[in-house]
Design a protein around this motif. Structure first.
Motif, PDB file in Angstrom:
ATOM      1  N   PRO A 204       0.828  -1.188   0.000  1.00  0.00           N
ATOM      2  CA  PRO A 204       0.000   0.000   0.000  1.00  0.00           C
ATOM      3  C   PRO A 204       0.866   1.244   0.000  1.00  0.00           C
ATOM      4  O   PRO A 204       1.993   1.242   0.459  1.00  0.00           O
ATOM      5  N   GLY A 205       0.302   2.320  -0.476  1.00  0.00           N
ATOM      6  CA  GLY A 205       1.010   3.577  -0.416  1.00  0.00           C
ATOM      7  C   GLY A 205       2.123   3.695  -1.420  1.00  0.00           C
ATOM      8  O   GLY A 205       2.970   4.563  -1.330  1.00  0.00           O
TER       9      GLY A 205
ATOM     10  N   TRP B   4      -8.869   1.171   8.748  1.00  0.00           N
ATOM     11  CA  TRP B   4      -8.387   2.463   8.257  1.00  0.00           C
ATOM     12  C   TRP B   4      -7.052   2.324   7.526  1.00  0.00           C
ATOM     13  O   TRP B   4      -6.866   2.883   6.444  1.00  0.00           O
TER      14      TRP B   4
ATOM     15  N   THR C 108      -7.739   0.662   4.079  1.00  0.00           N
ATOM     16  CA  THR C 108      -8.573   1.311   3.062  1.00  0.00           C
ATOM     17  C   THR C 108      -8.239   2.770   2.794  1.00  0.00           C
ATOM     18  O   THR C 108      -8.694   3.325   1.802  1.00  0.00           O
ATOM     19  N   SER C 109      -7.458   3.412   3.642  1.00  0.00           N
ATOM     20  CA  SER C 109      -7.202   4.840   3.466  1.00  0.00           C
ATOM     21  C   SER C 109      -6.332   5.097   2.243  1.00  0.00           C
ATOM     22  O   SER C 109      -5.478   4.282   1.867  1.00  0.00           O
ATOM     23  N   THR C 110      -6.544   6.241   1.612  1.00  0.00           N
ATOM     24  CA  THR C 110      -5.694   6.659   0.502  1.00  0.00           C
ATOM     25  C   THR C 110      -4.346   7.123   1.039  1.00  0.00           C
ATOM     26  O   THR C 110      -4.174   7.355   2.245  1.00  0.00           O
ATOM     27  N   ASP C 111      -3.383   7.289   0.146  1.00  0.00           N
ATOM     28  CA  ASP C 111      -2.067   7.763   0.574  1.00  0.00           C
ATOM     29  C   ASP C 111      -2.163   9.134   1.236  1.00  0.00           C
ATOM     30  O   ASP C 111      -1.531   9.392   2.269  1.00  0.00           O
ATOM     31  N   ALA C 112      -2.955  10.009   0.645  1.00  0.00           N
ATOM     32  CA  ALA C 112      -3.094  11.354   1.197  1.00  0.00           C
ATOM     33  C   ALA C 112      -3.745  11.314   2.581  1.00  0.00           C
ATOM     34  O   ALA C 112      -3.328  12.019   3.510  1.00  0.00           O
ATOM     35  N   ASP C 113      -4.758  10.486   2.735  1.00  0.00           N
ATOM     36  CA  ASP C 113      -5.437  10.350   4.020  1.00  0.00           C
ATOM     37  C   ASP C 113      -4.512   9.726   5.053  1.00  0.00           C
ATOM     38  O   ASP C 113      -4.509  10.120   6.225  1.00  0.00           O
TER      39      ASP C 113
ATOM     40  N   ARG D 159       3.616   1.076   4.875  1.00  0.00           N
ATOM     41  CA  ARG D 159       3.084   2.366   4.436  1.00  0.00           C
ATOM     42  C   ARG D 159       3.820   3.518   5.115  1.00  0.00           C
ATOM     43  O   ARG D 159       4.060   4.571   4.515  1.00  0.00           O
TER      44      ARG D 159
ATOM     45  N   SER E 138       6.180   6.410   2.983  1.00  0.00           N
ATOM     46  CA  SER E 138       5.643   7.771   2.909  1.00  0.00           C
ATOM     47  C   SER E 138       6.736   8.806   3.097  1.00  0.00           C
ATOM     48  O   SER E 138       7.456   8.797   4.110  1.00  0.00           O
TER      49      SER E 138
END
Length: 528
Positions: free
Chosen positions: A172-173, A365, A368-373, A458, A462
């Motif tokens: 993810p991410g 969370w 399912t969260s987006t990278d920005a979130d 993630r 980031s």
């Protein structure tokens, strides 16, 4: 009808008199249920918070023990167990046939103080995969229970994945399997097998002459244990299993540790890791060395460690819930039903008043969260500074089996006041394994050993959290390596071990660890 009978009849309400047959049937049904289901155990699922904890009952007897603190690492301690062999064989039968770790009653003596009727059971999962009985291994023993969901698959990444699948699944991410991050410390680009990555098949520690074990035939290396030598096995000792309300110096449980990956039996790498973490000001478990005798068998030098429980949780904060990640589990969202996570996490504290809801919300969370979130709101869910230090520590100590490793070795502390999580390290018997030139952003740092963890992956992928991670990494490097804490702690442990009855100097890991610490320090100085 007598006057007394008529009088009693009038005392019964009219509606009751009209429906007495129905009421009689209902009463008969309730009595039947009480008789039929009296032996059925009902376990409630708590779905809303309550005011009190459901932890083990009130402490009514705290055995003070000797004048010395059991977890004083500067002195040698003594522990002996005595139990019936018939009971021990039944314990082994249960583990062999059902994979169950049952409790056995034993009489314990600690530093000369008798503590009768304690409970002991085998402890560990992949560790017990190397256990033999009468020369034969337990069928399916490596999976610690016969291949339950989430168990580590020696042939590849996640359970059920095709051979050769990437550990940890999708990234993810935007994290790419095996892809290093540009920036600090990337010798060789951080590719597995390159200068910055651990070499599959290499000896733990990456040093010639390191402890035997490593990766055997493509499988996960493990120490060999014999049921006929209970003094060498991993044990959990519980003081109130058969005596309600009892503690020893405030402890409910005590772990007798064993090495991983064929390491030295005194688990010096774990003691070193716990010692430097304490000196660096990190929350960690207490430990000490002891002689360990079972019945009339030979005495061995063993490492005692405090398992995270109610006493440990009290040091994390005044109000919170402690969850343990299970080796059979994954950090995967399975819906909102708490029973879907029984193979993934165990709630350690506040049972009956709190449940898995905060943990399930976190998993959902992160999944399912987006990278920005994720970048914007991670601090709402997780203590970012603390998490950065946790991740940095695992890399610095070359921990093969952290939250992203096959053993899923970590706890989660949910602070009820701040309503966010802290990741807590546990089980450091595979630290100081791998290449000493692993940088802070190498692929091995992200995935652990044949594992993977979405939160950790993630976070490291980031750019938003790179500054806090690198700041934590540099600070801990100065405290642990550059400042000399690792070598000082190792020298102190090396001075205590020879005073412990049962210590075998021929199995000492001191020289290897000293050389590894020096090499690790020198390498990190070139990239930080």
């Amino acid at each position: 009808m007598s006057l007394r009978t008529r009088w009693l009849r009038r005392r019964v309400p009219v509606r009751v008199r009209h429906y007495w047959k129905l009421l009689a049937v209902c009463a008969t049904f309730l009595v039947t249920c009480a008789v039929v289901f009296s032996n059925v155990r009902v376990t409630p699922l708590v779905t809303s918070p309550g005011p009190t904890s459901g932890d083990p009952g009130e402490v009514t007897w705290n055995v003070g023990g000797s004048a010395s603190d059991l977890f004083d690492p500067t002195m040698a301690h003594s522990v002996s167990l005595r139990f019936r062999d018939d009971d021990y064989q039944r314990l082994l039968d249960s583990f062999w046939t059902e994979g169950e770790k049952e409790w056995l009653a034993a009489d314990l003596t600690i530093d000369g103080v008798p503590v009768p009727d304690v409970g002991i059971r085998l402890k560990g999962n992949s560790t017990l995969g190397g256990l033999t009985r009468n020369g034969a291994a337990r069928p399916g023993g490596f999976r610690g229970g016969g291949g339950v969901r989430g168990g580590f698959d020696p042939g590849g990444g996640q359970p059920g994945a095709p051979p050769g699948a990437q550990p940890g699944g999708a990234q993810p991410g935007g994290a790419q399997p095996g892809g290093g991050q540009p920036g600090v410390g990337q010798p060789g680009g951080g590719q597995p097998g390159g200068p910055g990555g651990a070499q599959p098949g290499a000896q733990p520690g990456g040093q010639p002459g390191g402890p035997a074990g490593g990766f055997a035939g493509g499988g996960f290396g493990r120490v060999t244990l014999r049921a006929e030598e209970p003094e060498t096995l991993p044990w959990l000792i519980r003081f109130d299993e058969f005596v309600d309300g009892r503690r020893y110096q405030g402890l409910r449980d005590l772990a007798v540790r064993v090495a991983g990956m064929g390491g030295a039996p005194t688990v010096l790498n774990e003691a070193l890791s716990l010692g430097v973490l304490a000196e660096a000001g990190e929350v960690t478990q207490r430990y000490s060395y002891t002689s360990f005798t079972v019945n009339d068998r030979p005495t061995k030098a063993r490492l005692l460690v405090e398992p995270p429980g109610e006493e440990f949780a009290a040091r994390l904060g005044p109000q919170g819930v402690l969850y343990k990640s299970l080796s059979t589990g994954q950090f995967t969202y399975r819906g909102d039903d708490p029973t879907s996570y029984t193979d993934d996490f165990d709630q350690v504290t506040m049972k009956g008043s709190r449940d898995l809801r905060p943990l399930i919300d976190l998993i959902r969370w992160v999944t399912t969260s987006t990278d920005a979130d994720f970048d914007r709101h991670l601090a709402d869910h997780v203590d970012v500074e603390s998490f950065a230090r946790y991740v940095a520590v695992q890399n610095l100590l070359l921990n093969f089996d952290d939250m992203a490793g096959p053993g899923r070795n970590y706890y989660l502390w949910y602070d009820l006041r701040e309503r966010r999580f802290t990741v807590v390290g546990w089980d450091y018997n595979l630290t100081f394994t791998g290449s000493t030139d692993q940088g802070p952003h190498d692929a091995a740092a992200r995935r652990g050993g044949f594992g993977g963890h979405r939160l950790k992956e993630r976070f490291l992928a980031s750019a938003a959290f790179r500054p806090v991670y690198e700041a934590a990494y540099r600070d801990l490097y100065r405290r642990i390596f550059a400042g000399g804490a690792a070598l000082r702690t190792l020298d102190a442990l090396a001075a205590v071990l020879p005073t412990v009855d049962g210590h075998d100097a021929s199995t000492s890991d001191t020289d290897r660890l000293r050389a590894l610490v020096r090499q690790r320090t020198e390498f990190l100085a070139t990239v930080l």
